[in-house]
Design an enzyme around this catalytic site. Structure first.
Site, PDB file in Angstrom:
ATOM      1  N   SER A   1      -7.375  -5.277  -5.082  1.00 44.12           N
ATOM      2  CA  SER A   1      -8.494  -5.882  -4.347  1.00 44.12           C
ATOM      3  C   SER A   1      -9.774  -5.811  -5.174  1.00 44.12           C
ATOM      4  CB  SER A   1      -8.704  -5.160  -3.017  1.00 44.12           C
ATOM      5  OG  SER A   1      -9.302  -3.903  -3.231  1.00 44.12           O
TER       6      SER A   1
ATOM      7  N   ASP B   1       0.827  -1.210   0.000  1.00 43.37           N
ATOM      8  CA  ASP B   1       0.000   0.000   0.000  1.00 43.37           C
ATOM      9  C   ASP B   1       0.863   1.262   0.000  1.00 43.37           C
ATOM     10  OD1 ASP B   1      -2.348   1.422  -0.002  1.00 43.37           O
ATOM     11  OD2 ASP B   1      -2.699   1.247   2.149  1.00 43.37           O
ATOM     12  N   GLY B   2       0.314   2.335  -0.565  1.00 49.32           N
ATOM     13  CA  GLY B   2       0.970   3.645  -0.487  1.00 49.32           C
ATOM     14  C   GLY B   2       1.499   4.176  -1.815  1.00 49.32           C
TER      15      GLY B   2
ATOM     16  N   HIS C   1       2.163   3.540  -9.028  1.00 49.18           N
ATOM     17  CA  HIS C   1       2.009   2.094  -9.236  1.00 49.18           C
ATOM     18  C   HIS C   1       3.202   1.548 -10.029  1.00 49.18           C
ATOM     19  CE1 HIS C   1      -1.875   2.360  -7.462  1.00 49.18           C
ATOM     20  NE2 HIS C   1      -2.443   2.998  -8.468  1.00 49.18           N
TER      21      HIS C   1
ATOM     22  N   TRP D   1     -11.783  -2.229  -7.812  1.00 53.96           N
ATOM     23  CA  TRP D   1     -12.496  -2.033  -9.092  1.00 53.96           C
ATOM     24  C   TRP D   1     -13.301  -0.745  -9.073  1.00 53.96           C
ATOM     25  CZ3 TRP D   1     -11.058  -4.556 -13.218  1.00 53.96           C
ATOM     26  CH2 TRP D   1     -10.613  -5.885 -13.142  1.00 53.96           C
TER      27      TRP D   1
ATOM     28  N   LEU E   1      10.341 -20.921  -4.859  1.00 57.94           N
ATOM     29  CA  LEU E   1       9.473 -19.944  -4.178  1.00 57.94           C
ATOM     30  C   LEU E   1       8.132 -19.912  -4.892  1.00 57.94           C
ATOM     31  CD1 LEU E   1       9.026 -17.387  -2.287  1.00 57.94           C
ATOM     32  CD2 LEU E   1       9.864 -16.031  -4.206  1.00 57.94           C
TER      33      LEU E   1
HETATM   34  C1  IPE Z   1      -5.410  -2.673   0.079  1.00 55.69           C
HETATM   35  O1  IPE Z   1      -5.102  -1.331  -0.123  1.00 55.69           O
HETATM   36  C2  IPE Z   1      -5.413  -3.395  -1.232  1.00 55.69           C
HETATM   37  C3  IPE Z   1      -4.116  -3.558  -1.879  1.00 55.69           C
HETATM   38  C4  IPE Z   1      -2.979  -3.211  -1.393  1.00 55.69           C
HETATM   39  C5  IPE Z   1      -4.163  -4.178  -3.173  1.00 55.69           C
HETATM   40  P1  IPE Z   1      -6.233  -0.214  -0.284  1.00 55.69           P
HETATM   41  O2  IPE Z   1      -5.514   1.065  -0.458  1.00 55.69           O
HETATM   42  O3  IPE Z   1      -7.185  -0.604  -1.341  1.00 55.69           O
HETATM   43  O4  IPE Z   1      -6.972  -0.302   1.119  1.00 55.69           O
HETATM   44  P2  IPE Z   1      -7.753   0.812   1.951  1.00 55.69           P
HETATM   45  O5  IPE Z   1      -8.789   1.401   1.032  1.00 55.69           O
HETATM   46  O6  IPE Z   1      -6.758   1.828   2.384  1.00 55.69           O
HETATM   47  O7  IPE Z   1      -8.330   0.068   3.106  1.00 55.69           O
HETATM   48  C1  IPE Z   2      -1.618   0.346  -3.299  1.00 56.35           C
HETATM   49  O1  IPE Z   2      -1.445   1.715  -3.361  1.00 56.35           O
HETATM   50  C2  IPE Z   2      -1.911  -0.269  -4.658  1.00 56.35           C
HETATM   51  C3  IPE Z   2      -3.318  -0.648  -4.846  1.00 56.35           C
HETATM   52  C4  IPE Z   2      -4.223  -0.661  -3.918  1.00 56.35           C
HETATM   53  C5  IPE Z   2      -3.709  -1.049  -6.178  1.00 56.35           C
HETATM   54  P1  IPE Z   2      -2.667   2.734  -3.309  1.00 56.35           P
HETATM   55  O2  IPE Z   2      -3.086   3.035  -4.713  1.00 56.35           O
HETATM   56  O3  IPE Z   2      -3.754   2.233  -2.436  1.00 56.35           O
HETATM   57  O4  IPE Z   2      -1.959   3.991  -2.664  1.00 56.35           O
HETATM   58  P2  IPE Z   2      -2.534   4.977  -1.557  1.00 56.35           P
HETATM   59  O5  IPE Z   2      -3.034   4.144  -0.429  1.00 56.35           O
HETATM   60  O6  IPE Z   2      -3.627   5.754  -2.210  1.00 56.35           O
HETATM   61  O7  IPE Z   2      -1.366   5.820  -1.166  1.00 56.35           O
HETATM   62 MG    MG Z   3      -4.091   2.412  -0.450  1.00 57.26          MG
END
Ligand code: IPE
Ligand code: IPE
Ligand code: MG
Length: 261
Positions: free
Chosen positions: A84, A39-40, A56, A88, A150
């Site tokens: 996730s 995430d992030g 990304h 979508w 792996l």
């Molecule tokens: C969780 O991250 C899903 C993935 C890393 C693929 P999200 O960014 O979608 O989750 P929330 O919305 O912060 O809970």
């Molecule tokens: C995680 O990064 C990747 C996916 C969920 C696809 P985010 O796109 O959720 O990044 P933030 O949370 O908005 O920083």
């Molecule tokens: Mg996120």
């Protein structure tokens, strides 16, 4: 604390990662299965005034690094939450960019993954993927199927509740068909109907970007998993951060509800 940080940042990150790798190998207890909520990416891009898809794209480099690190550490299963079911709902441009990146990642990495002994599996509701992304997935899964070093589980279009609903339906169908008695439904019968049927449960779950939640990832499977929440945004996560999480894991006492040894 500030002194420690200064001393650390003066060391080359690669040599620090290698030092940590040596340390965790001596320690011994390598988690068999590491799962990561990556995430992030969006925040990483925003901090640089870049569009989210570029975050990304930078995240792909981190995927490469953790696969490398998992191989070096001797992790047997690496599960990465890449997209996730709830994702979508994001704008079509972002979803499109993520699907294209998936194709690009596979095209770029498939031969190296094959040579490194990585078996790739893609878990989730794949019926929603674009035809091109679905073809790429089929290719990487097929071409790496015989590998054993792996197992890399890529969770795409995945939601843990949807996975459980699917498993419950499969159980209900077996009961309705008369091949399963309600009293036969136990932990193993449920686990056997999840995407992760042939994987051990994760030993260590890492979430990056400082969020303290699970966001519908592997709810059943993480019953006794050790959690490691990292403040690092996913594109900045690398071998060093993975090894730091494993070092932290090695100092945990896993009790599984029993009294300590
Ligand atoms: C969780 O991250 C899903 C993935 C890393 C693929 P999200 O960014 O979608 O989750 P929330 O919305 O912060 O809970
Ligand atoms: C995680 O990064 C990747 C996916 C969920 C696809 P985010 O796109 O959720 O990044 P933030 O949370 O908005 O920083
Ligand atoms: Mg996120």
């Amino acid at each position: 604390m500030r002194l420690v940080t200064a001393a650390r940042s003066s060391v080359h990150p690669e040599s620090l990662a290698d030092e940590l790798l040596a340390r965790l190998r001596v320690h011994g207890a390598i988690p068999r299965h590491v799962a990561i909520i990556m995430d992030g990416n969006g925040r990483w891009a925003r901090e640089r005034l870049l569009p989210r898809p570029l975050g990304h794209r930078s995240g792909m480099k981190a995927v490469r690094e953790v696969v490398e690190g998992a191989l070096q550490a001797g992790v047997e299963y690496l599960s990465l939450f890449a997209f996730s079911q709830e994702n979508w709902q994001r704008p079509a441009t972002e979803v499109g960019a993520l699907m294209s990146l998936l194709e690009e990642y596979i095209a770029r990495e498939v031969s190296e993954l094959r040579e490194q002994g990585v078996r790739v599996r893609v878990l989730g509701d794949l019926s929603r993927l674009t035809p091109a992304a679905a073809r790429a997935v089929e290719r990487v899964v097929g071409e790496t199927a015989a590998n054993e070093k792996l197992t890399l589980n890529l969770f795409i279009s995945y939601g843990s509740r949807a996975e459980l609903v699917r498993a419950m339906r499969a159980l209900a169908e077996d009961v309705a068909a008369g091949v399963l008695a309600p009293s036969d439904i136990d932990d193993a019968a449920i686990a056997a109907r999840l995407y992760t049927a042939d994987c051990p449960d994760p030993d260590l779950l890492i979430r990056t970007s400082g969020e303290l939640r699970i966001s519908n990832f592997l709810l059943w499977q993480i019953a006794y998993t050790e959690l490691f929440m990292s403040p690092v945004l996913w594109p900045d996560f690398g071998r060093r951060e993975l090894f730091e999480a494993i070092v932290a894991y090695q100092s945990r006492e896993r009790r599984f509800g029993r009294v300590s040894a």
